[in-house]
Motif scaffolding. Structure first.
Motif, mmCIF file in Angstrom:
data_model
loop_
_atom_site.group_PDB
_atom_site.id
_atom_site.type_symbol
_atom_site.label_atom_id
_atom_site.label_comp_id
_atom_site.label_asym_id
_atom_site.label_seq_id
_atom_site.Cartn_x
_atom_site.Cartn_y
_atom_site.Cartn_z
ATOM 1 N N GLY A 12 4.850 5.306 4.846
ATOM 2 C CA GLY A 12 6.039 4.576 4.411
ATOM 3 C C GLY A 12 7.101 5.490 3.848
ATOM 4 N N GLY A 13 6.681 6.609 3.316
ATOM 5 C CA GLY A 13 7.637 7.529 2.699
ATOM 6 C C GLY A 13 7.358 7.640 1.218
ATOM 7 N N MET A 14 7.117 8.874 0.772
ATOM 8 C CA MET A 14 6.851 9.119 -0.637
ATOM 9 C C MET A 14 8.128 8.848 -1.430
ATOM 10 N N GLY A 15 8.044 8.019 -2.416
ATOM 11 C CA GLY A 15 9.224 7.766 -3.217
ATOM 12 C C GLY A 15 10.065 6.641 -2.665
ATOM 13 N N SER A 16 9.505 5.782 -1.834
ATOM 14 C CA SER A 16 10.233 4.604 -1.383
ATOM 15 C C SER A 16 9.318 3.389 -1.465
ATOM 16 N N LEU A 17 9.662 2.460 -2.371
ATOM 17 C CA LEU A 17 8.848 1.258 -2.504
ATOM 18 C C LEU A 17 8.993 0.398 -1.259
ATOM 19 N N THR A 18 10.217 0.375 -0.705
ATOM 20 C CA THR A 18 10.431 -0.367 0.532
ATOM 21 C C THR A 18 9.518 0.162 1.621
ATOM 22 N N GLY A 19 9.481 1.498 1.727
ATOM 23 C CA GLY A 19 8.636 2.128 2.742
ATOM 24 C C GLY A 19 7.182 1.744 2.565
ATOM 25 N N SER A 20 6.702 1.775 1.302
ATOM 26 C CA SER A 20 5.311 1.421 1.042
ATOM 27 C C SER A 20 5.028 0.004 1.502
ATOM 28 N N THR A 21 5.960 -0.912 1.179
ATOM 29 C CA THR A 21 5.760 -2.313 1.544
ATOM 30 C C THR A 21 5.699 -2.467 3.058
ATOM 31 N N ILE A 22 6.677 -1.872 3.741
ATOM 32 C CA ILE A 22 6.719 -2.007 5.199
ATOM 33 C C ILE A 22 5.457 -1.408 5.819
ATOM 34 N N ALA A 23 5.088 -0.217 5.347
ATOM 35 C CA ALA A 23 3.930 0.459 5.937
ATOM 36 C C ALA A 23 2.653 -0.334 5.693
#
Lengths: 356, 297
Positions: free
Chosen positions: A263-274
């Motif tokens: 998702g990308g380290m340092g991105s909550l959006t990325g974590s959610t999507i991933a």
């Protein structure tokens, strides 16, 4: 002006999302509901890992252990006395636990609290270590928790695990918890505490020299993370209704690390999507493992194949999208609107905008 | 406990320690150079065991052809992994390298699950390893001395390569400073590849010997030995080859001896390693043989 617009948009999105959850809970079949619930659980796992590693820079591999604590606490608190006595046939459960049965909400909170206390206890000595040494020590603690679960038979039923945990988890609980978790972590990041955490991530020595208390802020990241990991563990236990110590092997932690990096380290959006992509993807690949027919061809199912494809996908993302899906960017309304206007497309304007 | 039992446990502990040590060397060499916890290393162990198994069971090769061939194949695999999954990420944050290692580990395990099948397979020991050796009142099966002797020979060879040859000198230079080593005209890529090669070869040997000691092989058999060996590497001081050997023996002996003296603790056997590890990390974070590193601002 902008702030108000964003607030309205956020509220509208939340209402829409709530409507979707209501619709889903009442129309979708249990299989799809289970996947959607798991999405929320993994979202919490990934977002909390991001708080510890992506924002505070502490390489902790203790997630599986914290989740285990939450899961067992919630399971033992919500199971009925009859269920417990059916489970503990090898060794009886210790007396005060045998008859405890409390509603789901306090059980969830207690699970979080327990995990948080355990997380802080682990973090207390472990935070003297840095980098890879911290990773190894937390991995060790997580495994010790699991081994304790296997051996403390009168409390945990050992390797047999617990069966028949009431399935309280539904979309409101799981996504409600996920949204609260994201909201609190997002808010935390934007406070002075969060800024101090980022300073620690970027340079511990410099941060300390500027008067940032390393211990306090690392501890805070651990306690907050472990709390929500515990809640997620509890949600998971009351979703899959059968848990045993093997569920919480360090594979779980690896998966969480993989999701967060994707998702990308340092991105909550990325974590959610991933997290959502990961859960849905694994389920979508399930047909590969059962036999199917294309025209005259009869292809036998290959058990285990979806994990192979998943590993290849993970490897591909890591090798070719090295910053993950979102990098350090966050979703914000300004970005979304900018996308339509095509002017001053401030990608990832750190406005602290609405975070769904 | 009688003296004979003690000797028996000692032999058991030393052979287990030798296995941990063989695997730990690969971890420590890679960490010393790349600062990468190569979590796929344990699965290399598993591939080595499977290669040897199929050599004997499917291609009906004698063990003295099958085992070296398995080591060779596994070494090749180790080199491919380095080339494909690690080299492109060398300049990136270390979490990427770590995740890549985890992904490779998942891939190897699940590929093995698909190709070899998830059911455990019975690894057949060569006949000469099944003999009972009796010294006084102590009895050991002949695979135990075989494991110990093979491991010692391999350690000797490795120490020779690292301390006495040009390649070994380059490896030691790399672990001090990759960039400076490159500037001295050494092809760093090749030396790193060579370290992976050595590490994988030893891991494969460890895997085959592991399978002779515990003759049940399955796609996840490498996970626990891998983790334990990694702990051994940290105990000895990660990055230090002698340290990894000492750590391996220490861990193997401790595990066997604690259970031997306190049988009631046997359920916690796997926890010893972690407890020792955490205690050691708290009081001497760089391990037994590791060098203290000053912190730079």
């Amino acid at each position: 002006m902008k702030k108000r617009r964003n607030l309205i948009l956020t509220l509208a999105a939340l209402i829409l999302f709530g409507g979707f959850l209501y619709y889903a809970q009442h129309t979708f079949n249990p299989y799809i509901l289970r996947i959607l619930n798991l999405c929320a659980v993994f979202t919490i796992f990934a977002v909390t890992f991001n708080l510890i590693f992506g924002y505070t820079g502490q390489f902790s591999l203790g997630h599986a252990g914290f989740a285990a604590v939450g899961a067992y606490v919630a399971a033992l608190l919500t199971m009925s006395a009859a269920q417990k006595s059916a489970n503990f046939f090898l060794k009886p459960i210790i007396s005060p636990l045998a008859n405890v049965e409390i509603p789901f909400l306090p059980a969830l909170l207690l699970a979080g609290l327990f995990a948080s206390v355990v997380g802080s206890l682990v973090a207390w000595p472990a935070l003297r270590l840095r980098g890879d040494y911290l990773a190894i020590a937390t991995l060790g603690f997580s495994e010790i928790i699991r081994i304790l679960l296997v051996n403390l038979q009168p409390i945990t039923n050992g390797a047999l695990g617990l069966k028949g945990i009431p399935s309280y988890t539904n979309l409101y609980w799981s996504w409600g918890a996920a949204l609260v978790c994201i909201f609190i972590i997002k808010s935390l990041i934007n406070t002075s505490y969060g800024r101090a955490m980022s300073a620690i991530r970027d340079d511990e020595v410099a941060a300390e020299a500027l008067g940032v208390s390393l211990f306090k802020h690392k501890m805070m990241a651990f306690a907050v993370s472990a709390f929500f990991v515990g809640v997620a563990g509890a949600l998971m236990a009351n979703l899959i209704s059968t848990i045993d110590p093997k569920v919480f092997l360090f594979f779980l932690t690896y998966q969480i690390v993989g999701i967060t990096v994707m998702g990308g380290m340092g991105s909550l959006t990325g974590s959610t999507i991933a997290a959502i992509l990961y859960t849905v993807f694994l389920e979508a690949l399930r047909p590969i493992e059962s036999p199917f027919t294309i025209g005259p061809l009869n292809i036998p199912g290959i058990p285990g194949m979806r994990m192979v494809l998943f590993s290849i996908l993970l490897l591909t993302v890591i090798l070719f999208y090295r910053r993950g899906l979102m990098g350090t960017n966050e979703f914000s309304w300004d970005w979304l609107i900018g996308l339509f206007h095509r002017k001053d497309t401030a990608l990832a304007a750190p406005t602290g905008g609405a975070e769904k | 406990m009688t003296f004979d039992q003690l000797l028996q446990n000692l032999a058991n502990g030393i052979s287990l320690g030798a296995l941990y040590a063989l695997i730990a060397i690969g971890y420590t060499m890679v960490y010393g150079i790349l600062r990468l916890i190569n979590f796929a290393h344990g699965d290399i162990v598993m591939i080595g065991a499977y290669a040897a198994f199929y050599g004997v069971a499917m291609f009906i090769l004698p063990w003295w052809i099958s085992f070296p061939l398995a080591i060779l194949l596994t070494t090749g695999l180790g080199m491919i992994i380095e080339r494909v999954a690690y080299r492109p990420l060398r300049e990136y944050p270390r979490i990427n390298l770590f995740t890549s290692a985890v992904a490779v580990s998942f891939l190897l395990e699940n590929l093995a699950n698909v190709i070899f099948g998830g059911r455990p397979k019975a690894f057949e020991r060569p006949a000469f390893m099944n003999e009972m050796i009796t010294i006084g009142n102590t009895q050991v099966v002949s695979y135990t001395p075989f494991i110990i002797i093979t491991a010692v020979v391999l350690f000797g060879g490795l120490l020779y390569i690292v301390n006495r040859t040009k390649v070994g000198m380059a490896m030691r230079a790399l672990s001090k400073d990759i960039e400076a080593t490159g500037l001295m005209g050494i092809n760093t890529d090749r030396i790193i590849l060579f370290s992976f090669m050595l590490g994988s070869a030893l891991a494969a040997a460890g895997g085959i010997l592991w399978a002779t000691k515990f003759p049940q092989i399955n796609p996840w058999m490498g996970v626990m030995p891998g983790l334990k060996a990694f702990i051994a590497a940290v105990l000895g001081g990660i990055g230090n080859i002698t340290g990894a050997v000492i750590g391996g023996f220490l861990l193997g002996l401790t595990e066997i001896m604690v259970v031997a003296f306190f049988p009631s603790l046997s359920g916690y056997r796997d926890a010893f390693a972690y407890t020792i590890l955490i205690l050691l990390l708290l009081f001497r974070p760089t391990g037994i043989m590791g060098e203290m590193q000053a912190e730079k601002v």
